[in-house]
Design a protein around this motif. Structure first.
Motif, PDB file in Angstrom:
ATOM      1  N   ILE A  88      35.925  45.085  35.322  1.00 21.22           N
ATOM      2  CA  ILE A  88      37.229  45.258  34.698  1.00 21.22           C
ATOM      3  C   ILE A  88      37.210  46.443  33.738  1.00 21.22           C
ATOM      4  O   ILE A  88      38.141  47.272  33.713  1.00 21.22           O
ATOM      5  CB  ILE A  88      37.651  43.971  33.969  1.00 21.22           C
ATOM      6  N   THR A 223      41.860  40.047  36.191  1.00 21.49           N
ATOM      7  CA  THR A 223      40.765  39.162  35.770  1.00 21.49           C
ATOM      8  C   THR A 223      40.794  37.852  36.530  1.00 21.49           C
ATOM      9  O   THR A 223      39.757  37.345  36.972  1.00 21.49           O
ATOM     10  CB  THR A 223      40.841  38.897  34.257  1.00 21.49           C
ATOM     11  N   GLN A 293      42.133  31.566  30.907  1.00 18.89           N
ATOM     12  CA  GLN A 293      42.490  32.980  30.778  1.00 18.89           C
ATOM     13  C   GLN A 293      43.960  33.148  30.442  1.00 18.89           C
ATOM     14  O   GLN A 293      44.328  34.014  29.639  1.00 18.89           O
ATOM     15  CB  GLN A 293      42.126  33.724  32.069  1.00 18.89           C
TER      16      GLN A 293
END
Length: 300
Positions: A88, A223, A293
């Protein structure tokens, strides 16, 4: 009367719409919903091959007593914790650099970074196995530069085998995430950065105070996608670290949950119920990590 005609026309439109979507819904139910429900049913079954019977929570108890499952779970979470952040961050850095209009050859560089994710799995697996062999080009280069004194056993040492898989996944999928960041960066109004420059905001502060917050939703999206993909990691460990036709070597150092499911289903004496139970472990992990997340990235 006009109302009845309008209602009849609406009904015909609805029927026509359902007629067009029915084949897709049937296929979706047949090849997605039915297998999901069947795997949930199978997760409560015990036995070998087709000789299975209802075992209740026996497979769940077996999970806690299975050292191979715990080892595969640890490997999968290790790949997730190390590889996803690296990928990422690299994708974000590449996107910011290649979004600079003053950079020459941007199109060529973008294509070069994105190209690995459309490369054939077999081709790039053979390439990596050749490059990272004991007498491969990577060891030769490191020896020539005097970085190492002896070849690194990339595919014969548990630690270096993990490093090799992380390098391979990062090389293949960084460009894929970079494309999302590039698209999002190009939708940011340049006047925001211009105003920040006028106010004397340094480049580093602009990156962390403007770019990162404005890409928050895209970062969350990539993500979550990367988390799901890593938890289902199978192809690379089954090909790059394969030995005598079996992936996950050496000493199951790169064995993942998906590869263990494959082994239980096709390599060992089939244990479909236990394999289905492990597949639901992946589903639960995906759900929990995605929820976490989303909670961390929620707007305050």
């Amino acid at each position: 009367m006009g109302g009845r005609m309008h209602t009849g026309l609406t009904r015909r439109e609805n029927l026509t719409g359902w007629a067009f979507t029915a084949p897709a819904l049937v296929l979706l139910g047949l090849f997605m919903i039915y297998p999901i429900l069947w795997s949930l049913y199978m997760s409560f079954m015990t036995g070998k091959g087709m000789n299975f019977k209802f075992g209740g929570f026996a497979n769940i108890y077996r999970l806690t007593q299975d050292p191979i499952f715990l080892h595969a779970l640890g490997n999968t979470l290790t790949f997730l914790a190390i590889q996803v952040p690296i990928m990422i961050i690299l994708a974000l850095v590449f996107a910011v650099a290649l979004n600079n209009p003053r950079l020459r050859g941007r199109a060529v560089l973008r294509t070069a970074i994105f190209l690995p994710c459309v490369t054939s799995l077999v081709v790039y697996s053979v390439l990596f196995k050749s490059m990272f062999a004991d007498d491969g080009v990577v060891n030769d280069a490191l020896l020539f530069l005097h970085i190492i004194s002896e070849p690194i056993p990339w595919m014969n040492d548990p630690f270096w085998a993990k490093v090799l898989i992380i390098l391979a996944i990062t090389w293949r999928w960084t460009g894929y995430n970079m494309v999302f960041y590039l698209a999002a960066l190009q939708n940011i109004d340049p006047s925001i950065y211009e105003q920040a420059r006028i106010d004397g905001v340094p480049a580093r502060a602009r990156f962390f105070k403007i770019t990162i917050p404005m890409l928050r939703h895209v970062i969350l999206f990539t993500t979550v996608l990367s988390t799901i993909g890593t938890l289902q990691l199978f192809d690379e460990v089954n090909t790059i670290t394969a030995s005598q036709g079996q992936g996950g070597r050496p000493a199951d150092a790169t064995l993942t949950l998906s590869l263990y499911i494959y082994n239980l289903t096709f390599r060992f004496m089939p244990s479909f119920g236990y394999a289905a139970t492990i597949s639901w472990v992946i589903v639960i992990l995906v759900g929990l990590l995605s929820w976490a997340q989303f909670r961390l990235a929620r707007e305050k």
